[in-house]
Design a protein around this motif. Structure first.
Motif: not given
Ligand code: PMP
Length: 392
Positions: A100-102, A204-209, A234-238, A245-247
């Motif tokens: 995950g991004g966290q 650069s937190d781009e998890v909402y890209d 980056g993250s698959m969450s959003k 899934s925490r990836v």
């Protein structure tokens, strides 16, 4: 037994900002029907095709230790996605898969800071940022982005804070949680200049890209001469509704990725193989699936603006992305905590007080657009009626 000071003080003053959320969850457990507009969790679940891929991988035997930096195939797919979208040459050596991004935020700060260094970030901010910095032994320094400037950070203030020799990193988040604001090219250019002038890592937190409603997402790695000092989270969450899934991943210079792999080896030991295979399947499914996951938020943002028409007690912060709207409720005369608590008690609607995300969001509330359209519009209508009643 004594608990380390680092852990004992990870939440600063002891308040993690989620008090109202816990209260609403408790009400729900007690059988009260609360409309929850609090956390960033989709109202749809992970697509069945992704779960089928996960299942096939697990049944096929991918349940042992997986490659710690990520499987070659997934690292290649992430690198490809980044290169295609940004034009910046990217290979698997620039990518490490993370739980995950966290955990990527934690790892990147651990990589950038020594104990006692300061880490800059923008207020309002995602709730965990200060705790993440404290968790690696750093000192969090929040720089306010004011509603008067549409929550865009002010470059001269960043530059002044960056001039402190203890400052080693700047963390930004665009599209932004909680404000929904997307940083302009001008803001990003200014941020890049500050990082170069003061030798900072840019995290650069781009998890909402994938959730940008006006214009396009600009990745910080595309800023002039920034790829060598930028770590993108980056993250698959959003993007794929895979929060559980925490990836996710870190995209960074190859020599930094080599160090980060040492960290992963000594901490989480990588991400389960069947989760990585599911993420690979999801990325290969292409843009249409991402667009499908993002669409409800764009639609609900339009519904929000419609519901707010014809009154001026509740104003939406002009926002271009993410799954939230930030509402300015200063005209009610209530603080964000008082408003949110009263809204929960009287209307059974749970929203996040702006100040859960830092003092710059005082007088605002964050609404997660994460319930079906009809219930969502009904909640916004009731929220507006409640706000109006506050001043009559
Ligand atoms: N960054 C931001 C701004 C977020 O809002 C979140 C989750 N809400 C994360 C990082 C972490 O996301 P995850 O660990 O699920 O990838």
């Amino acid at each position: 037994m004594k608990v380390s000071n680092r852990l004992n003080t990870i939440n600063g003053d002891g308040d993690d900002g989620w008090g109202l959320f816990y209260r609403s969850r408790k009400m729900i457990v007690d059988g009260v029907k609360v409309t929850e507009l609090t956390i960033g969790e989709h109202d749809i679940r992970t697509d069945k095709s992704i779960l089928d891929a996960m299942h096939a991988s697990a049944v096929g035997g991918h349940t042992g230790y997986a490659m710690i930096p990520g499987t070659d195939a997934l690292r290649d797919a992430v690198a490809d996605r980044i290169q295609t979208r940004t034009g910046i040459p990217t290979t698997r050596d620039n990518v490490m898969i993370t739980p995950g991004g966290q955990s990527a935020l934690y790892a990147t700060h651990l990589a950038a800071l020594d104990a006692g260094d300061t880490a800059l970030f923008i207020d309002p901010h995602y709730a965990t940022y200060p705790g993440t910095v404290r968790g690696v032994g750093g000192i969090p320094v929040a720089l306010k982005a004011s509603p008067d400037n549409d929550f865009q950070p002010q470059i001269d203030e960043l530059a002044a804070a960056a001039a402190d020799p203890r400052a080693k990193s700047l963390l930004i988040n665009t599209p932004n949680n909680p404000t929904g604001v997307v940083y302009s090219q001008e803001t990003l250019n200014g941020i890049a200049q500050v990082c170069k002038d003061h030798d900072l890592w840019l995290i650069s937190d781009e998890v909402y890209d994938t959730q940008v409603w006006d214009g396009e997402h600009i990745s910080s790695r595309t800023l002039p001469d920034m790829a060598e000092r930028t770590m993108v989270v980056g993250s698959m969450s959003k993007s794929h509704a895979m929060t559980g899934s925490r990836v996710g991943w870190i995209c960074a210079p190859a020599d930094m990725i080599a160090h980060l792999i040492n960290l992963a080896t000594n901490t989480n030991y990588g991400v389960p193989g069947f989760i990585q295979d599911a993420a690979l399947f999801a990325l290969k499914a292409g843009d249409a699936l991402e667009a499908q996951v993002a669409a409800p938020f764009e639609r609900r943002r339009a519904l929000t603006l419609q519901a707010l028409e014809g009154q001026n007690v509740v104003r939406a912060v002009p926002a271009q992305g993410a799954m939230y709207v930030m509402l300015d409720i200063r005209a009610t005369g209530k603080s964000s905590w008082d408003f949110a608590n009263a809204l929960l008690d009287e209307e059974l609607i749970a929203v996040m007080p702006g100040e859960s995300f830092g003092s710059a969001a005082a007088g605002h509330i964050r609404v997660a657009m994460t319930i079906d359209d009809d219930a969502y519009v009904d909640a916004i209508n009731r929220l507006v009626a409640f706000a109006k009643a506050c001043i009559t």
